[in-house]
Design an enzyme around this catalytic site. Sequence first.
Site, PDB file in Angstrom:
ATOM      1  N   GLU A 148      -9.535  -1.830   5.097  1.00  0.00           N
ATOM      2  CA  GLU A 148     -10.166  -1.445   6.361  1.00  0.00           C
ATOM      3  C   GLU A 148     -11.447  -2.257   6.590  1.00  0.00           C
ATOM      4  O   GLU A 148     -12.003  -2.830   5.643  1.00  0.00           O
ATOM      5  CB  GLU A 148     -10.524   0.048   6.300  1.00  0.00           C
TER       6      GLU A 148
ATOM      7  N   HIS B 157      -7.169  -4.409  10.128  1.00  0.00           N
ATOM      8  CA  HIS B 157      -6.859  -4.247   8.699  1.00  0.00           C
ATOM      9  C   HIS B 157      -5.579  -4.987   8.324  1.00  0.00           C
ATOM     10  O   HIS B 157      -4.678  -5.156   9.149  1.00  0.00           O
ATOM     11  CB  HIS B 157      -6.844  -2.768   8.261  1.00  0.00           C
TER      12      HIS B 157
ATOM     13  N   ASP C 240       0.812  -1.220   0.000  1.00  0.00           N
ATOM     14  CA  ASP C 240       0.000   0.000   0.000  1.00  0.00           C
ATOM     15  C   ASP C 240       0.843   1.266   0.000  1.00  0.00           C
ATOM     16  O   ASP C 240       2.060   1.218   0.200  1.00  0.00           O
ATOM     17  CB  ASP C 240      -0.961  -0.004   1.212  1.00  0.00           C
TER      18      ASP C 240
ATOM     19  N   ASN D  52      -7.538  -2.320  14.164  1.00  0.00           N
ATOM     20  CA  ASN D  52      -8.926  -2.577  13.754  1.00  0.00           C
ATOM     21  C   ASN D  52      -9.028  -3.827  12.878  1.00  0.00           C
ATOM     22  O   ASN D  52     -10.064  -4.080  12.276  1.00  0.00           O
ATOM     23  CB  ASN D  52      -9.494  -1.370  12.997  1.00  0.00           C
TER      24      ASN D  52
HETATM   25  C1  F6R Z   1       1.299  -1.104   5.999  1.00  0.00           C
HETATM   26  C2  F6R Z   1       0.305  -2.111   6.287  1.00  0.00           C
HETATM   27  C3  F6R Z   1      -0.546  -2.014   7.504  1.00  0.00           C
HETATM   28  C4  F6R Z   1       0.272  -2.214   8.779  1.00  0.00           C
HETATM   29  C5  F6R Z   1      -0.616  -2.091  10.007  1.00  0.00           C
HETATM   30  C6  F6R Z   1       0.153  -2.287  11.287  1.00  0.00           C
HETATM   31  O1  F6R Z   1       1.961  -1.417   4.798  1.00  0.00           O
HETATM   32  O2  F6R Z   1       0.154  -3.015   5.524  1.00  0.00           O
HETATM   33  O3  F6R Z   1      -1.543  -2.994   7.432  1.00  0.00           O
HETATM   34  O4  F6R Z   1       0.871  -3.473   8.741  1.00  0.00           O
HETATM   35  O5  F6R Z   1      -1.217  -0.833  10.014  1.00  0.00           O
HETATM   36  O6  F6R Z   1       1.020  -1.211  11.457  1.00  0.00           O
HETATM   37  P1  F6R Z   1       2.140  -1.221  12.577  1.00  0.00           P
HETATM   38  O7  F6R Z   1       3.092  -2.284  12.197  1.00  0.00           O
HETATM   39  O8  F6R Z   1       2.743   0.146  12.513  1.00  0.00           O
HETATM   40  O9  F6R Z   1       1.456  -1.506  13.867  1.00  0.00           O
END
Ligand code: F6R
Length: 247
Positions: A143, A138, A67, A136
Amino acid sequence: MQFITTEHYDQLSNKAAMIIAGQVSFKKNSVIGLATGSSPIGVYKSLVHLYKNDYIDFSEVSTLNLDEYLGIDPMDEQSYASFMRKNLFQNFNICTSNTHIPQSNPADVDAECIRYEQLIKHLGRIDLQLLGIGQNGHIGFNEPAAHFERETHVVELDQRTLQSNARYFESIDLMPKQAITVGIGTIMKARKIVLLASGHEKSEILDEAFFGPVTPAVPASILQFHPDVTVVADQAAMQVISRKGRL
Ligand code: F6R
């Protein structure tokens, strides 16, 4: 579904890096799906260490990032393009032309989604997809929603995601509110998935995702249907799963 529990984040990072290293030594031209955020930083550090000590060779590997924020300059420190350069690519023997991230400032956003989706198809199946998990539920920036989105698409970032990621920006108001993400369909087609979870704040959602109902309201729950998922989590993230005696 396999769970590897480590004491601390450093061990989690080394473990996941070794799984990726194993994949690349088994297939030199592997396609690896990459994530950003705080969870994989240690994995990338371990991979750089392995490379500097001549244990791995990524020269034939292709990477596909999950992403990217929309409406941010790719050179901006907070873009995922900058994140990947800083944490992995600039210290690593990977050909820049083999690294792929959705564009953050495309002239035509819909055309960019189509371009990225075609690129994924052209590269073939992802051999190993590295994932983090949002509080959440994701994965990528898929989302919580009414249905699982299959292909690369634009998302409005969830309020919880904005709050959680605002720590990287001067203020929540300066944070992009939209992103491009690969879809759940692409993630599910990966041959192998390695999901990282570290810290107490991931504990509830990790339990919900892997032991709760499969629902688009918790996007990561779809991984219960994937045949080869390894969750690498530290004890703090495993707290609720352990307390409930799930394993
Ligand atoms: C970013 C991504 C997101 C993160 C998620 C957890 O490329 O794919 O799904 O893996 O937001 O983020 P952290 O690791 O910062 O807790």
